[in-house]
Design an enzyme around this catalytic site. Structure first.
Site, PDB file in Angstrom:
ATOM      1  N   LYS A  32     107.942  45.694 -31.336  1.00 60.89           N
ATOM      2  CA  LYS A  32     108.526  46.526 -32.394  1.00 60.89           C
ATOM      3  C   LYS A  32     107.569  46.566 -33.580  1.00 60.89           C
ATOM      4  O   LYS A  32     107.162  45.540 -34.097  1.00 60.89           O
ATOM      5  CB  LYS A  32     109.871  45.956 -32.843  1.00 60.89           C
ATOM      6  CG  LYS A  32     110.516  46.789 -33.956  1.00 60.89           C
ATOM      7  CD  LYS A  32     111.923  46.328 -34.259  1.00 60.89           C
ATOM      8  CE  LYS A  32     111.999  45.269 -35.326  1.00 60.89           C
ATOM      9  NZ  LYS A  32     111.738  45.729 -36.699  1.00 60.89           N
ATOM     10  N   ASP A  59     109.944  51.334 -35.343  1.00 58.04           N
ATOM     11  CA  ASP A  59     111.176  51.151 -36.127  1.00 58.04           C
ATOM     12  C   ASP A  59     110.979  51.710 -37.538  1.00 58.04           C
ATOM     13  O   ASP A  59     110.772  50.959 -38.490  1.00 58.04           O
ATOM     14  CB  ASP A  59     111.472  49.634 -36.149  1.00 58.04           C
ATOM     15  CG  ASP A  59     112.714  49.277 -36.938  1.00 58.04           C
ATOM     16  OD1 ASP A  59     113.556  50.158 -37.180  1.00 58.04           O
ATOM     17  OD2 ASP A  59     112.841  48.099 -37.313  1.00 58.04           O
ATOM     18  N   LYS A  61     113.190  54.140 -38.850  1.00 62.31           N
ATOM     19  CA  LYS A  61     114.530  54.499 -39.385  1.00 62.31           C
ATOM     20  C   LYS A  61     114.517  55.795 -40.200  1.00 62.31           C
ATOM     21  O   LYS A  61     114.801  55.798 -41.399  1.00 62.31           O
ATOM     22  CB  LYS A  61     115.077  53.365 -40.252  1.00 62.31           C
ATOM     23  CG  LYS A  61     115.194  52.023 -39.554  1.00 62.31           C
ATOM     24  CD  LYS A  61     115.864  50.994 -40.441  1.00 62.31           C
ATOM     25  CE  LYS A  61     116.039  49.656 -39.780  1.00 62.31           C
ATOM     26  NZ  LYS A  61     114.805  48.886 -39.603  1.00 62.31           N
ATOM     27  N   ASP A  64     116.451  62.025 -43.352  1.00 64.99           N
ATOM     28  CA  ASP A  64     116.057  63.116 -44.251  1.00 64.99           C
ATOM     29  C   ASP A  64     116.819  64.359 -43.803  1.00 64.99           C
ATOM     30  O   ASP A  64     117.699  64.265 -42.943  1.00 64.99           O
ATOM     31  CB  ASP A  64     114.527  63.320 -44.172  1.00 64.99           C
ATOM     32  CG  ASP A  64     113.962  63.887 -45.474  1.00 64.99           C
ATOM     33  OD1 ASP A  64     114.546  64.842 -45.997  1.00 64.99           O
ATOM     34  OD2 ASP A  64     112.937  63.378 -45.951  1.00 64.99           O
ATOM     35  N   THR A 119     122.745  45.590 -41.321  1.00 67.08           N
ATOM     36  CA  THR A 119     123.458  44.304 -41.396  1.00 67.08           C
ATOM     37  C   THR A 119     123.340  43.674 -42.784  1.00 67.08           C
ATOM     38  O   THR A 119     124.054  42.732 -43.105  1.00 67.08           O
ATOM     39  CB  THR A 119     122.937  43.317 -40.328  1.00 67.08           C
ATOM     40  OG1 THR A 119     121.515  43.398 -40.288  1.00 67.08           O
ATOM     41  CG2 THR A 119     123.485  43.637 -38.957  1.00 67.08           C
ATOM     42  N   ARG A 211     110.671  36.039 -35.803  1.00 63.01           N
ATOM     43  CA  ARG A 211     110.166  34.707 -36.159  1.00 63.01           C
ATOM     44  C   ARG A 211     110.306  33.615 -35.102  1.00 63.01           C
ATOM     45  O   ARG A 211     109.393  32.785 -34.999  1.00 63.01           O
ATOM     46  CB  ARG A 211     110.806  34.276 -37.495  1.00 63.01           C
ATOM     47  CG  ARG A 211     110.211  35.054 -38.663  1.00 63.01           C
ATOM     48  CD  ARG A 211     111.077  35.015 -39.892  1.00 63.01           C
ATOM     49  NE  ARG A 211     112.289  35.799 -39.711  1.00 63.01           N
ATOM     50  CZ  ARG A 211     113.219  35.958 -40.645  1.00 63.01           C
ATOM     51  NH1 ARG A 211     113.078  35.374 -41.815  1.00 63.01           N
ATOM     52  NH2 ARG A 211     114.285  36.694 -40.401  1.00 63.01           N
TER      53      ARG A 211
HETATM   54  O1  C5P Z   1     112.418  37.338 -37.490  1.00 61.97           O
HETATM   55  P1  C5P Z   1     113.687  37.935 -36.939  1.00 61.97           P
HETATM   56  O2  C5P Z   1     113.975  37.551 -35.503  1.00 61.97           O
HETATM   57  O3  C5P Z   1     114.887  37.695 -37.864  1.00 61.97           O
HETATM   58  O4  C5P Z   1     113.392  39.506 -36.921  1.00 61.97           O
HETATM   59  C1  C5P Z   1     114.342  40.477 -36.594  1.00 61.97           C
HETATM   60  C2  C5P Z   1     113.750  41.848 -36.703  1.00 61.97           C
HETATM   61  O5  C5P Z   1     114.781  42.809 -36.522  1.00 61.97           O
HETATM   62  C3  C5P Z   1     113.111  42.171 -38.059  1.00 61.97           C
HETATM   63  O6  C5P Z   1     112.015  43.061 -37.828  1.00 61.97           O
HETATM   64  C4  C5P Z   1     114.226  42.870 -38.816  1.00 61.97           C
HETATM   65  O7  C5P Z   1     113.748  43.777 -39.780  1.00 61.97           O
HETATM   66  C5  C5P Z   1     114.937  43.615 -37.676  1.00 61.97           C
HETATM   67  N1  C5P Z   1     116.332  43.961 -37.936  1.00 61.97           N
HETATM   68  C6  C5P Z   1     117.310  43.027 -38.217  1.00 61.97           C
HETATM   69  N2  C5P Z   1     118.607  43.425 -38.428  1.00 61.97           N
HETATM   70  C7  C5P Z   1     118.934  44.719 -38.360  1.00 61.97           C
HETATM   71  C8  C5P Z   1     117.961  45.664 -38.068  1.00 61.97           C
HETATM   72  C9  C5P Z   1     116.655  45.258 -37.869  1.00 61.97           C
HETATM   73  O8  C5P Z   1     117.024  41.837 -38.253  1.00 61.97           O
HETATM   74  N3  C5P Z   1     120.190  45.077 -38.516  1.00 61.97           N
END
Ligand code: C5P
Length: 233
Positions: A32, A59, A61, A64, A119, A211
């Protein structure tokens, strides 16, 4: 419909991203790429990663007016990506325009999914800032229904929302779920989290993991553990 682990490449530069990817040798991954990296490096980062044989969920998003989203999606379709997204709150017309822009003359196109309510938006902020006075779960399901009506392939949602989304939109409607942590992990800033195994039990089609893999001592091992827990391989 596929199933798999998508690694969130939340890196600030091409250099950091390629350093990470080089750890994986020849393995083909689903990655992603978000706004941070795309805006820093431009479309070339997508071309370079595709050339290495990886799949890409871009990603960005989009949100517009329909005409602008259609034209922007046309540009993204030329990048040969595998999945991209829009905000469902942009309306059904906007989502339909996005889908049209993304579809090539031969009918082929990447998967297109929608973000429902982010979220990071709480019930309180949604009511006060957006003047939406409905339970957030109802709003998420309403946006999921709109997404389906517009002809898109699925939504980004919490693993905890997957079952309800599938009830409302059908089992083939794709759910892409972030908020994943191993049992032993630090949760960081994520609140409603599940393990890869639990996300599989709940019916997620793709999990997005950042992460727990990118910051792991051994990212390759962490990725393999994720695949094993989620896909049962
Ligand atoms: O590091 P981590 O596992 O928390 O990363 C989750 C990824 O998913 C990040 O790129 C974050 O921006 C994305 N994301 C999220 N919650 C959402 C939409 C996207 O954590 N509702």
């Amino acid at each position: 419909m596929g199933k798999g682990v998508i690694i969130a490449c939340d890196f600030k530069s091409k250099e950091d991203t390629l350093k990470f990817l080089n750890l994986f040798n020849e393995e083909s991954l689903f990655l992603k790429i978000g706004m941070e990296l795309f805006y820093a490096e431009g479309p070339d980062i997508v071309r370079e990663i595709k050339q290495r044989g990886h799949k890409i969920f871009l990603d960005l998003k989009l949100h517009d007016i329909p005409n602008t989203v259609e034209k922007a999606m046309k540009s993204l379709a030329n990048l040969d990506i595998d999945m991209c997204n829009v905000h469902a709150s942009g309306t059904i017309d906007m989502m339909k325009a996005g889908l049209k822009g993304l579809t090539k003359e031969d009918g082929s196109r990447p998967l297109l999914i929608a973000v429902t309510q982010l979220t990071s938006t709480s019930q309180e902020r949604m009511e006060k800032d957006l003047l939406i006075n409905k339970p957030i779960e109802d709003v998420v399901m309403h946006y999921a229904k709109n997404t389906k009506e517009a002809g898109l392939d699925g939504v980004v949602c919490s693993p905890l929302e997957v079952q309800k989304v599938k009830e409302v939109c059908g089992k083939n409607f794709i759910t892409v779920t972030p908020g994943i942590r191993f049992k032993t992990d630090d949760v960081g800033d994520q609140v409603r989290i599940t393990t890869p195994e639990k996300a599989n039990e709940l019916g997620s089609d793709y999990i997005v993991v950042g992460r727990p893999i990118t910051k792991a001592e051994n990212p390759v091992e962490a990725y393999k553990r994720c695949v094993a827990e989620f896909c049962g391989e």
